[in-house]
Design a protein around this motif. Structure first.
Motif, PDB file in Angstrom:
ATOM      1  N   LEU A 199       0.057 104.274  39.977  1.00 51.78           N
ATOM      2  CA  LEU A 199       0.984 104.598  40.773  1.00 51.78           C
ATOM      3  C   LEU A 199       0.641 103.974  42.264  1.00 51.78           C
ATOM      4  N   ILE A 200      -0.455 104.056  42.855  1.00 54.52           N
ATOM      5  CA  ILE A 200      -0.808 103.585  44.020  1.00 54.52           C
ATOM      6  C   ILE A 200      -0.614 102.109  44.296  1.00 54.52           C
ATOM      7  N   LEU A 201      -1.144 101.432  42.929  1.00 57.56           N
ATOM      8  CA  LEU A 201      -0.975 100.002  43.121  1.00 57.56           C
ATOM      9  C   LEU A 201       0.808  99.615  43.127  1.00 57.56           C
ATOM     10  N   VAL A 202       1.436 100.248  42.385  1.00 61.53           N
ATOM     11  CA  VAL A 202       2.854 100.191  42.229  1.00 61.53           C
ATOM     12  C   VAL A 202       3.634 100.447  43.452  1.00 61.53           C
ATOM     13  N   ALA A 203       2.925 101.581  44.258  1.00 67.76           N
ATOM     14  CA  ALA A 203       3.548 101.885  45.572  1.00 67.76           C
ATOM     15  C   ALA A 203       3.216 100.687  46.464  1.00 67.76           C
ATOM     16  N   VAL A 204       2.103 100.170  46.694  1.00 65.07           N
ATOM     17  CA  VAL A 204       1.620  98.941  47.390  1.00 65.07           C
ATOM     18  C   VAL A 204       2.708  97.689  47.173  1.00 65.07           C
ATOM     19  N   ALA A 205       2.807  97.498  45.990  1.00 63.33           N
ATOM     20  CA  ALA A 205       3.699  96.640  45.360  1.00 63.33           C
ATOM     21  C   ALA A 205       5.210  96.637  45.973  1.00 63.33           C
ATOM     22  N   TRP A 235       6.175 103.821  50.122  1.00 62.73           N
ATOM     23  CA  TRP A 235       5.455 104.701  50.859  1.00 62.73           C
ATOM     24  C   TRP A 235       5.359 106.350  50.442  1.00 62.73           C
ATOM     25  N   ALA A 236       6.657 106.701  49.967  1.00 64.94           N
ATOM     26  CA  ALA A 236       6.910 108.176  49.105  1.00 64.94           C
ATOM     27  C   ALA A 236       5.914 108.228  47.965  1.00 64.94           C
ATOM     28  N   LEU A 237       6.000 107.114  47.119  1.00 58.12           N
ATOM     29  CA  LEU A 237       5.286 106.947  46.091  1.00 58.12           C
ATOM     30  C   LEU A 237       3.582 106.928  46.127  1.00 58.12           C
ATOM     31  N   GLY A 238       3.400 106.199  47.085  1.00 51.10           N
ATOM     32  CA  GLY A 238       2.142 106.210  47.576  1.00 51.10           C
ATOM     33  C   GLY A 238       1.480 107.553  47.820  1.00 51.10           C
ATOM     34  N   LEU A 296      -1.194 110.076  46.337  1.00 47.17           N
ATOM     35  CA  LEU A 296      -2.582 110.585  46.801  1.00 47.17           C
ATOM     36  C   LEU A 296      -2.516 111.973  46.693  1.00 47.17           C
ATOM     37  N   ILE A 297      -1.454 112.590  46.675  1.00 48.59           N
ATOM     38  CA  ILE A 297      -1.550 114.139  46.379  1.00 48.59           C
ATOM     39  C   ILE A 297      -1.919 114.328  45.048  1.00 48.59           C
ATOM     40  N   TRP A 298      -1.449 113.639  44.020  1.00 48.18           N
ATOM     41  CA  TRP A 298      -1.750 113.924  42.612  1.00 48.18           C
ATOM     42  C   TRP A 298      -3.379 113.611  42.425  1.00 48.18           C
ATOM     43  N   CYS A 299      -3.722 112.486  43.327  1.00 45.41           N
ATOM     44  CA  CYS A 299      -5.220 112.374  43.151  1.00 45.41           C
ATOM     45  C   CYS A 299      -6.236 113.435  43.536  1.00 45.41           C
ATOM     46  N   VAL A 349     -10.847 107.740  46.586  1.00 44.39           N
ATOM     47  CA  VAL A 349     -10.745 106.460  45.557  1.00 44.39           C
ATOM     48  C   VAL A 349      -9.300 106.113  45.650  1.00 44.39           C
ATOM     49  N   GLY A 350      -8.300 106.837  45.714  1.00 44.60           N
ATOM     50  CA  GLY A 350      -7.014 106.483  45.798  1.00 44.60           C
ATOM     51  C   GLY A 350      -6.714 105.570  47.035  1.00 44.60           C
ATOM     52  N   ALA A 351      -7.223 106.072  48.196  1.00 43.23           N
ATOM     53  CA  ALA A 351      -7.047 105.495  49.449  1.00 43.23           C
ATOM     54  C   ALA A 351      -7.824 104.048  49.711  1.00 43.23           C
ATOM     55  N   THR A 352      -8.954 103.957  48.883  1.00 44.34           N
ATOM     56  CA  THR A 352      -9.660 102.922  48.963  1.00 44.34           C
ATOM     57  C   THR A 352      -9.213 101.656  48.031  1.00 44.34           C
ATOM     58  N   LEU A 353      -8.670 102.269  46.760  1.00 39.50           N
ATOM     59  CA  LEU A 353      -7.903 101.260  46.072  1.00 39.50           C
ATOM     60  C   LEU A 353      -6.598 100.659  46.621  1.00 39.50           C
ATOM     61  N   GLY A 354      -5.768 101.516  47.274  1.00 41.40           N
ATOM     62  CA  GLY A 354      -4.645 101.062  48.199  1.00 41.40           C
ATOM     63  C   GLY A 354      -4.959 100.152  48.963  1.00 41.40           C
ATOM     64  N   VAL A 355      -6.040 100.367  49.928  1.00 41.75           N
ATOM     65  CA  VAL A 355      -6.482  99.557  50.977  1.00 41.75           C
ATOM     66  C   VAL A 355      -7.108  98.155  50.433  1.00 41.75           C
ATOM     67  N   ALA A 356      -7.563  98.203  49.280  1.00 42.40           N
ATOM     68  CA  ALA A 356      -8.154  96.969  48.571  1.00 42.40           C
ATOM     69  C   ALA A 356      -6.903  96.170  48.202  1.00 42.40           C
ATOM     70  N   ALA A 357      -5.745  96.958  47.698  1.00 46.65           N
ATOM     71  CA  ALA A 357      -4.618  96.028  47.100  1.00 46.65           C
ATOM     72  C   ALA A 357      -3.828  95.333  48.300  1.00 46.65           C
ATOM     73  N   VAL A 358      -3.669  96.152  49.475  1.00 47.26           N
ATOM     74  CA  VAL A 358      -3.277  95.459  50.510  1.00 47.26           C
ATOM     75  C   VAL A 358      -3.836  94.476  51.089  1.00 47.26           C
ATOM     76  N   MET A 359      -5.262  94.420  51.088  1.00 46.96           N
ATOM     77  CA  MET A 359      -6.265  93.447  51.723  1.00 46.96           C
ATOM     78  C   MET A 359      -5.855  92.194  50.600  1.00 46.96           C
ATOM     79  N   ALA A 360      -5.815  92.326  49.315  1.00 48.17           N
ATOM     80  CA  ALA A 360      -5.598  91.303  48.273  1.00 48.17           C
ATOM     81  C   ALA A 360      -4.239  90.746  48.664  1.00 48.17           C
ATOM     82  N   ILE A 361      -3.016  91.466  48.961  1.00 48.40           N
ATOM     83  CA  ILE A 361      -2.008  90.724  49.358  1.00 48.40           C
ATOM     84  C   ILE A 361      -1.845  90.064  50.555  1.00 48.40           C
ATOM     85  N   VAL A 362      -2.379  90.537  51.596  1.00 49.43           N
ATOM     86  CA  VAL A 362      -2.416  90.250  52.812  1.00 49.43           C
ATOM     87  C   VAL A 362      -3.302  88.667  52.747  1.00 49.43           C
TER      88      VAL A 362
END
Length: 186
Positions: free
Chosen positions: A8-14, A31-34, A38-41, A52-65
């Motif tokens: 869901l974090i990956l979907v939220a970033v997308a 943002w709401a899904l993210g 994170l609350i679920w994590c 782990v969730g925040a790190t995955l989110g940041v990594a996904a954002v960096m890949a997109i950027v």
């Protein structure tokens, strides 16, 4: 078990990326899904799950950027067209024959190591003011570790808003002088 909120974090970033500059509802939904993921994590694995969730989110954002930066077309420089410059942010010319590399190195040297040293000097001064003649205490050391990156970030921001390298020298000198005054009166 934690795979579902991580997905869901990956979907939220997308969704945030899809809504950026277009339909803001997608961005807000992302943002709401993210946040929900994170609350679920956190509910599943506590602080480790959030990390782990925040790190995955940041990594996904960096890949997109990085992808967008690599595939985006270069913009035309308004300076070359003779357009008047209205901002005061330091930018460098890319015309052949300019000393662009030297200026870039000067900007880097002034904003990274020089600002770091000025912020470190200021943090040491705060530490000295807190402890006085007493031996080191955890409070003064912890404050020093918090003050240094905050002052450094503020100082770099201040410097990068100057017109050029010559004006970027003043902010770290001022912070270092304030630190010296604090240290003298500590």
């Amino acid at each position: 078990m934690i795979a579902a909120p991580l997905l869901l974090i990956l979907v939220a970033v997308a969704l945030v990326r899809a809504g950026w500059g277009r339909d803001r509802r997608l961005s807000h939904g992302g943002w709401a899904l993210g946040v929900g993921a994170l609350i679920w994590c956190a509910l599943l694995d506590g602080a480790w799950g959030v990390a782990v969730g925040a790190t995955l989110g940041v990594a996904a954002v960096m890949a997109i950027v990085l992808f967008v930066a690599a595939t985006a077309p270069a913009r035309r420089n308004p300076q070359r067209a003779g357009a008047p410059r209205s901002d005061r942010i330091a930018t460098l010319s890319t015309r052949p024959g300019d000393l662009a590399v030297g200026r870039r190195l000067a900007v880097f040297a002034l904003t990274v190591p020089v600002s770091f040293l000025a912020a470190q000097w200021f943090a040491f001064a705060c530490n000295a003011a807190m402890k006085g003649d007493a031996p080191l205490e955890a409070n003064s050391v912890a404050t020093m570790f918090m003050v240094q990156p905050l002052v450094w970030a503020g100082l770099m921001t201040w410097q990068l808003c100057q017109r050029g390298p010559a004006e970027m020298i003043r902010p770290p000198l001022l912070i270092a002088a304030i630190g010296a005054l604090i240290w003298i009166f500590a």
